[in-house]
Design a protein around this motif. Structure first.
Motif, PDB file in Angstrom:
ATOM      1  N   TYR A  80     -15.957  -7.857 -14.707  1.00 40.60           N
ATOM      2  CA  TYR A  80     -15.699  -6.716 -13.838  1.00 40.60           C
ATOM      3  C   TYR A  80     -15.300  -5.516 -14.699  1.00 40.60           C
ATOM      4  N   SER A  81     -15.731  -4.349 -14.278  1.00 37.96           N
ATOM      5  CA  SER A  81     -15.464  -3.124 -15.045  1.00 37.96           C
ATOM      6  C   SER A  81     -13.992  -2.972 -15.409  1.00 37.96           C
ATOM      7  N   SER A  82     -13.098  -3.161 -14.429  1.00 37.24           N
ATOM      8  CA  SER A  82     -11.678  -2.921 -14.719  1.00 37.24           C
ATOM      9  C   SER A  82     -11.094  -3.973 -15.654  1.00 37.24           C
ATOM     10  N   GLN A  85     -11.529  -3.631 -19.666  1.00 31.90           N
ATOM     11  CA  GLN A  85     -10.525  -2.868 -20.417  1.00 31.90           C
ATOM     12  C   GLN A  85      -9.698  -3.775 -21.314  1.00 31.90           C
ATOM     13  N   LEU A 106     -21.405  -5.020 -16.181  1.00 31.21           N
ATOM     14  CA  LEU A 106     -20.105  -4.646 -15.614  1.00 31.21           C
ATOM     15  C   LEU A 106     -20.219  -4.550 -14.099  1.00 31.21           C
ATOM     16  N   GLY A 109     -18.366  -1.685 -10.730  1.00 31.65           N
ATOM     17  CA  GLY A 109     -18.270  -0.330 -11.260  1.00 31.65           C
ATOM     18  C   GLY A 109     -17.995   0.651 -10.124  1.00 31.65           C
ATOM     19  N   GLY A 121     -13.318   0.180 -10.761  1.00 30.80           N
ATOM     20  CA  GLY A 121     -13.969   0.304 -12.070  1.00 30.80           C
ATOM     21  C   GLY A 121     -14.341   1.748 -12.372  1.00 30.80           C
ATOM     22  N   ASP A 124     -15.263   2.889 -16.963  1.00 23.55           N
ATOM     23  CA  ASP A 124     -16.176   2.266 -17.936  1.00 23.55           C
ATOM     24  C   ASP A 124     -17.216   3.227 -18.507  1.00 23.55           C
ATOM     25  N   SER A 162     -24.916  -1.950 -22.221  1.00 26.91           N
ATOM     26  CA  SER A 162     -24.100  -2.155 -21.020  1.00 26.91           C
ATOM     27  C   SER A 162     -24.827  -1.642 -19.781  1.00 26.91           C
ATOM     28  N   ARG A 164     -23.858  -1.090 -15.682  1.00 27.20           N
ATOM     29  CA  ARG A 164     -22.775  -1.153 -14.688  1.00 27.20           C
ATOM     30  C   ARG A 164     -23.342  -0.964 -13.288  1.00 27.20           C
ATOM     31  N   GLY A 254     -16.999   7.539 -10.895  1.00 29.80           N
ATOM     32  CA  GLY A 254     -16.136   7.234 -12.036  1.00 29.80           C
ATOM     33  C   GLY A 254     -15.163   8.378 -12.261  1.00 29.80           C
TER      34      GLY A 254
END
Length: 274
Positions: A80-82, A85, A106, A109, A121, A124, A162, A164, A254
């Motif tokens: 997962y995007s978050s 990290q 990801l 997102g 997310g 990213d 990547s 997302r 984002g």
């Protein structure tokens, strides 16, 4: 609903990965305790010796993927995007600086609704954009997700990549389209227009399409471009856009600072556009 509905992006990922892995024996699947949420469980069921859930250990998932890549395998690391990290250091040192062929998918997102603030997310695009050797992409629909996954696993694209995509459903009912390679760093023009240009990245481009239809009813002519890549940017397309338009709007799901809009403004400043 009485009619067939579009699938969730995670299920498009899961089914597409199995399809690709059937054709390419080098593909492996890796996830840190998100097999059902990412739909990697489909590959774990179909190919149990090629798909790994490493538990809640994002740093290990990334370094493990890097190790697989050093042996000529092509890991699809789905986080997962978050939660990506947590493994930022490993992405930089263990994958990107060594230019290893790891595909980061990801999930989640952008904003995620009921999943809550720990799952949003939003960073990213910004935090992957500054990493050397990293391709940063986002599909607008299921077909583009499939084609980006296909492109990312090609032998010639042996660098970090990547992709997302958001939580929830896409927009295509008939999404199982034949695979096509997308040239890295190319966007596409969806619609011509003369008053304004909208540049979108990822699934939120579908919301832009709806907004443009409303503007057309008010006799405002809007061009729409699906950029697909935040890095590398499609500079040829951007030169066309900035030459033809004085008013430009960028749309992304984002953060404002450092994301897609920032990338476009940097291009604008570098080439003396206003």
């Amino acid at each position: 609903p009485k009619e067939p509905q579009p699938p969730k992006y995670q299920d498009v990922f899961g089914q597409t990965l199995v399809e690709l892995a059937e054709k390419n024996e080098k593909i492996m699947g890796v996830t840190p305790a998100m097999p059902s949420g990412s739909s990697l469980n489909m590959m774990m069921k179909a190919m149990p010796n090629r798909a790994f859930d490493v538990g809640i250990a994002e740093q290990h998932a990334v370094t493990f993927s890097a190790g697989l890549a050093t042996q000529g395998l092509i890991p699809f690391c789905n986080i997962y995007s978050s939660f990506m990290q947590r493994a930022y250091d490993q992405v930089v040192h263990d994958v990107a600086l060594q230019k290893l062929h790891v595909v980061f998918c990801l999930d989640r997102g952008g904003l995620v609704g009921a999943d809550g603030p720990t799952h949003h997310g939003t960073f990213d695009l910004a935090y992957f954009r500054c990493i050397p050797n990293m391709v940063v992409s986002a599909p607008m629909n299921e077909q583009e997700l499939r084609n980006l996954m296909y492109t990312a696993q090609l032998k010639k694209n042996n660098f970090p990549f990547s992709i997302r995509y958001p939580r929830g459903t896409g927009v295509m009912v008939n999404w199982k389209t034949p695979f096509e390679e997308i040239k890295i760093g190319t966007g596409r023009k969806i619609k011509d227009g003369k008053d304004l240009a909208i540049l979108s990245i990822g699934h939120i481009g579908n919301s832009a399409t709806k907004a443009i239809a409303l503007l057309e009813e008010q006799n405002i002519s809007v061009a729409h471009y699906d950029m697909r890549f935040v890095k590398p940017l499609d500079e040829k397309l951007l030169h066309e856009i900035f030459t033809a338009h004085k008013k430009i709007i960028t749309i992304e799901d984002g953060c404002i600072q450092g994301g897609f809009g920032s990338a476009v403004i940097e291009f604008m400043a570098d080439h003396n556009y206003n």
